[in-house]
Design an enzyme around this catalytic site. Structure first.
Site, PDB file in Angstrom:
ATOM      1  N   HIS A  86       0.825  -1.207   0.000  1.00 54.22           N
ATOM      2  CA  HIS A  86       0.000   0.000   0.000  1.00 54.22           C
ATOM      3  C   HIS A  86       0.859   1.257   0.000  1.00 54.22           C
ATOM      4  CE1 HIS A  86      -4.320  -1.357   0.869  1.00 54.22           C
ATOM      5  NE2 HIS A  86      -3.637  -2.435   0.550  1.00 54.22           N
ATOM      6  N   ASP A  87       1.987   1.203   0.650  1.00 56.60           N
ATOM      7  CA  ASP A  87       2.887   2.355   0.634  1.00 56.60           C
ATOM      8  C   ASP A  87       3.417   2.598  -0.768  1.00 56.60           C
ATOM      9  OD1 ASP A  87       4.446   4.480   1.612  1.00 56.60           O
ATOM     10  OD2 ASP A  87       6.170   3.171   1.927  1.00 56.60           O
ATOM     11  N   GLY A 112       4.748   6.104  -4.262  1.00 58.92           N
ATOM     12  CA  GLY A 112       5.975   5.317  -4.217  1.00 58.92           C
ATOM     13  C   GLY A 112       6.309   4.876  -2.799  1.00 58.92           C
ATOM     14  N   HIS A 141      -1.223 -13.466  -1.309  1.00 60.56           N
ATOM     15  CA  HIS A 141      -2.508 -13.869  -0.740  1.00 60.56           C
ATOM     16  C   HIS A 141      -2.460 -15.286  -0.180  1.00 60.56           C
ATOM     17  CE1 HIS A 141      -4.999 -10.686  -3.152  1.00 60.56           C
ATOM     18  NE2 HIS A 141      -4.248 -10.160  -2.197  1.00 60.56           N
ATOM     19  N   THR A 142      -1.305 -15.900  -0.218  1.00 53.39           N
ATOM     20  CA  THR A 142      -1.135 -17.195   0.427  1.00 53.39           C
ATOM     21  C   THR A 142      -1.134 -17.070   1.947  1.00 53.39           C
ATOM     22  OG1 THR A 142       0.243 -19.187   0.516  1.00 53.39           O
ATOM     23  CG2 THR A 142       1.399 -17.096   0.433  1.00 53.39           C
ATOM     24  N   ASP A 195      -6.057 -18.356   2.239  1.00 53.11           N
ATOM     25  CA  ASP A 195      -5.520 -19.630   1.776  1.00 53.11           C
ATOM     26  C   ASP A 195      -5.849 -20.672   2.840  1.00 53.11           C
ATOM     27  OD1 ASP A 195      -4.119 -21.754   0.765  1.00 53.11           O
ATOM     28  OD2 ASP A 195      -2.183 -20.741   0.649  1.00 53.11           O
ATOM     29  N   SER A 208      -3.504 -23.081   5.307  1.00 52.18           N
ATOM     30  CA  SER A 208      -2.084 -22.701   5.436  1.00 52.18           C
ATOM     31  C   SER A 208      -1.911 -21.189   5.380  1.00 52.18           C
ATOM     32  CB  SER A 208      -1.252 -23.371   4.339  1.00 52.18           C
ATOM     33  OG  SER A 208      -1.604 -22.893   3.052  1.00 52.18           O
ATOM     34  N   ASP A 231       3.518 -20.137   1.121  1.00 52.04           N
ATOM     35  CA  ASP A 231       3.806 -21.229   0.186  1.00 52.04           C
ATOM     36  C   ASP A 231       3.125 -20.926  -1.149  1.00 52.04           C
ATOM     37  OD1 ASP A 231       1.072 -21.882   0.505  1.00 52.04           O
ATOM     38  OD2 ASP A 231       1.521 -23.279   2.132  1.00 52.04           O
TER      39      ASP A 231
END
Length: 329
Positions: free
Chosen positions: A71-72, A77, A197-198, A248, A251, A256
């Site tokens: 997000h930063d 930037g 998003h794992t 996920d 896990s 992973d």
């Protein structure tokens, strides 16, 4: 006439040099691994120690700390503007709707305080965010990469810029590619960094439209697996604002490549996850991670994180080194 032409040429040359200089700054020139080797040699070790202490007792903060870096970098930037508190009427980046769910600010403050004790006024908040993202990922059994440092902190944080620059979980593939391209990031960077998003969780309201009202007619998203819709509806009611769902399942605290298996089965939680199957290049990468035992995901993730960490950075004498990350000096 000749003098005028000569002066015009000099001005043109100066503008060309200036624009080239600014382009270089915007693409990571001035950053390097080990930037604080002489000025604050313990900086990275201090940040790592802080992250290790935090992750040992609160591993659920790993995903938020990684998300904080994303997000930063996508707004102004990688220059720490997401950390700034509003000076009036809640008008800073962190007050925007996409940033209201951000967490981990106090962890960055904790690391900054420890670094300041060792080396006052030397290490930027933006660099601490980048280092924390890496160290949190490693703590969740994810990849290690060499973090380039040398960023300086920005002085401006505006709520509307977060709304216009941050990718949305509801974006389609065309919008996603456009937003990432605007930051100098490629199709591969998109599909690789989506692999973050794992880890982590999401509130039901971030994807409820896919379950209850996808086109405004009380329908479901046809790109989401129907059996998964049933399971998600058991957890999330239509107006649920508080329940958290694993991105996920099984896990979500381990970094992973299982995320890609979910996407390939049409079980990615967000529309932006499903969108990765709508482009031949991103779809090929997803399938490769699913069907090839020897995965290059960890290596790719590190490469793309370094690339993202170069977006529109401030270096040299630009910006400042904040004493406190939540306010300008």
């Amino acid at each position: 006439m000749k003098m005028a032409a000569s002066k015009s040429s000099l001005i043109g040359l100066f503008q060309l040099i200036l624009s080239s200089f600014l382009f270089c700054l915007a693409n990571g020139q001035g950053l390097k691994v080990g930037f604080y080797e002489k000025t604050c040699p313990t900086a990275e070790a201090i940040v790592k120690e802080t992250m290790d202490q935090v992750m040992a007792v609160a591993p659920s903060l790993g995903a938020p700390l990684l998300r904080l870096h994303f997000h930063d970098c996508f707004v102004r930037g990688c220059e720490g503007s997401v950390l700034l508190n509003s000076t009036r009427n809640n008008q800073a980046e962190k007050d925007s709707f996409p940033d209201l769910s951000l967490r981990g600010f106090q962890i960055i403050d904790r690391a900054k305080l420890a670094v300041e004790k060792a080396c006052p006024g030397v290490v930027s908040c933006a660099d601490i965010v980048a280092l924390a993202a890496r160290d949190a990922t490693v703590a969740l059994k994810g990849p290690y990469w060499q973090v380039e440092t040398g960023r300086r902190d920005g002085r401006v944080s505006m709520i509307d810029e977060a709304l216009t620059n941050l990718p949305s979980s509801m974006d389609n593939i065309t919008t996603l590619l456009q937003r990432w391209h605007q930051k100098g990031l490629s199709r591969k960077d998109l599909v690789v960094l989506s692999g973050a998003h794992t880890i982590g969780t999401s509130h039901c309201n971030a994807f409820a439209n896919r379950l209850y009202n996808f086109t405004g007619k009380g329908d479901t998203d046809p790109s989401l697996d129907s059996n998964y819709i049933v399971k998600l509806k058991e957890k999330c009611k239509a107006d649920d604002q508080t329940t958290l769902v694993e991105m996920d399942p099984g896990s979500y605290k381990t970094f992973d490549k299982h995320y890609y298996t979910l996407v390939s089965k049409r079980r990615g939680l967000f529309q932006s996850d499903a969108a990765l199957l709508d482009d031949p290049n991103t779809r090929t990468y997803v399938k490769h991670q699913v069907y090839h035992l020897k995965s290059n995901f960890f290596e790719d993730f590190g490469v793309s994180m370094v690339k993202m960490g170069r977006v529109q950075v401030l270096t040299g004498s630009a910006g400042e080194i904040r004493k406190v990350c939540s306010r300008v000096n």
